[in-house]
Design an enzyme around this catalytic site. Structure first.
Site, PDB file in Angstrom:
ATOM      1  N   HIS A 148       0.807  -1.228   0.000  1.00 17.85           N
ATOM      2  CA  HIS A 148       0.000   0.000   0.000  1.00 17.85           C
ATOM      3  C   HIS A 148       0.839   1.278   0.000  1.00 17.85           C
ATOM      4  CE1 HIS A 148      -3.487  -2.374   0.109  1.00 17.85           C
ATOM      5  NE2 HIS A 148      -3.658  -2.491   1.410  1.00 17.85           N
ATOM      6  N   HIS A 222      -9.676   1.984   0.667  1.00 22.73           N
ATOM      7  CA  HIS A 222      -9.642   0.793   1.529  1.00 22.73           C
ATOM      8  C   HIS A 222     -10.756   0.821   2.578  1.00 22.73           C
ATOM      9  CE1 HIS A 222      -7.854  -2.654   3.544  1.00 22.73           C
ATOM     10  NE2 HIS A 222      -6.890  -2.690   2.640  1.00 22.73           N
ATOM     11  N   GLU A 360     -11.457  -3.669  -2.871  1.00 28.24           N
ATOM     12  CA  GLU A 360     -10.575  -2.629  -3.398  1.00 28.24           C
ATOM     13  C   GLU A 360     -10.461  -2.772  -4.912  1.00 28.24           C
ATOM     14  OE1 GLU A 360      -6.894  -3.129  -0.899  1.00 28.24           O
ATOM     15  OE2 GLU A 360      -8.295  -4.529   0.055  1.00 28.24           O
TER      16      GLU A 360
END
Length: 394
Positions: A148, A222, A360
């Site tokens: 991420h 997210h 996602e």
């Protein structure tokens, strides 16, 4: 003028005619006006603490009809989303924290509740990739891999915010400039993300990015969903449908092997609505690796780049349904496997394993190291441009 008609009522009728309103009585106009004002989309801001670097953080509240969304300038986080169920009872259906300190202390490393993810959503193997013959090293924050965007990624930044109000929808435009070399990524990247709350409980997220040097980009959001209400317990009885006949299997560190495997005959098959918990404890190697679902599905797209339905989630108890449409080629489904009861959410309840799910929309994990995956390379003069729409109904 008839003797029974007062000057006040005449003026009221004249105003109603100008506004195109029907009128039964003066009190009827007043009630209708009040109801109309309540139904108009609105956006407001409030101070919400200070980031660790001293930057002031704001929380924006977007309202449209019976839906309310609260978004932080810290991390672009969707902090709450309130909608009625089939009985008209309103609940917050996304997971999060009740104050800024919760996000600063626990969200990264941690669950990334509601956050904008960048520069690269999901995992990159070994935290490195080669672009145009140059190797770039990223932070290792997920075992041997980078996750991420790194340790100080987009979810930890305070974004510049601009509210935009229309007659039928309301938007919050967020902007962030990531300098060359940020978290090891090349090029100065300018990102704009626009959240728009439209009528009929529809929240869209539009991502745009440009760069002054070749780089890789994979942006997503997210948010964790629990359609029965945040803090209400497990999502294993939620029924999930994913429009995908293939997925990307992973190794023991959750990096894709490069294969696009069929879902047919496996617990990864969600082509028809299936309770999330129905097969989550099967001894299927991919589920063992993820301790549940934590995989990328290859969406069955009809046309590249168009907005198409990707997934649907339904909660039988509340009657709420979430439909997700996207222009992206992939969808990461994460079943909240690592929620362990140590985090207290917005409603004062602890979050345990499976108390929320993330969906996602994205390009595939580790694409910079997988030449057969859709490219995530962005070059000067190009614009990264994707959209995802979350639509709720009861």
């Amino acid at each position: 003028m008839p003797a029974s008609t007062s000057p006040r009522l005449t003026r009221t009728r004249a105003l109603a005619a100008v506004l195109g309103l029907g009128l039964v009585a003066t009190t009827g106009l007043t009630a209708a006006s009040a109801a109309s004002a309540r139904s108009r989309p609105s956006i407001s801001a409030e101070a919400w603490g200070t980031a660790p670097d001293g930057t002031a953080v704001q929380r924006y509240t977007l309202r449209n009809g019976d839906t309310t969304v609260r978004i932080l300038t810290y991390g672009g986080i969707v902090q709450s989303l309130e909608v009625p169920d089939e009985d008209g009872d309103v609940d917050n259906v996304v997971l999060g924290f009740s104050d800024l300190e919760g996000y600063v202390a626990n969200n990264n490393p941690g669950p990334y509740f509601g956050a904008l993810i960048g520069r690269y959503g999901n995992r990159i193997a070994g935290g490195k990739f080669t672009l145009d013959g140059v190797e770039h090293q990223l932070p290792l924050n997920n075992g041997p891999n980078s996750l991420h965007g790194g340790t100080d990624s987009f979810d930890k930044q305070v974004w510049e915010a601009t509210p935009v109000k229309g007659s039928r929808e309301v938007s919050l435009k967020l902007r962030l400039v990531s300098p060359d070399g940020d978290q090891g990524y090349p090029g100065e990247l300018t990102t704009e993300v626009t959240y728009t709350l439209a009528r009929h409980r529809q929240l869209s997220v539009h991502y745009e990015a440009t760069t002054d040097a070749p780089t890789v980009v994979n942006l997503t959001n997210h948010t964790y969903w629990n359609l029965a209400g945040e803090g209400s317990g497990t999502i294993e009885d939620h029924e999930l449908e994913i429009d995908a006949s293939r997925y990307t299997p992973v190794d023991s560190t959750l990096i894709p092997t490069g294969e696009l495997a069929p879902v047919e005959g496996t617990p990864m098959d969600f082509r028809h609505a299936t309770p999330i918990g129905e097969r989550i404890r099967e001894p299927f190697q991919q589920i063992v690796y993820g301790q549940g679902y934590d995989h990328n599905w290859v969406l069955d797209r009809r046309s590249e780049g168009d907005l198409e339905k990707a997934a649907t989630v339904h909660d039988p108890d509340s009657g709420r349904t979430l439909e997700i449409s996207t222009t992206e080629p992939g969808l990461q489904f994460y079943s909240g496997n690592f929620l362990d009861g140590t985090l207290v959410g917005t409603g004062g309840k602890v979050y345990r394993q499976g108390d929320g799910l993330a969906l996602e929309t994205q390009h595939f994990p580790d694409s910079p190291n997988q030449p057969d995956f859709p490219s995530t390379v962005l070059r000067p003069g190009e614009t990264y441009d994707t959209t995802t729409v979350f639509k709720l109904s009861d």
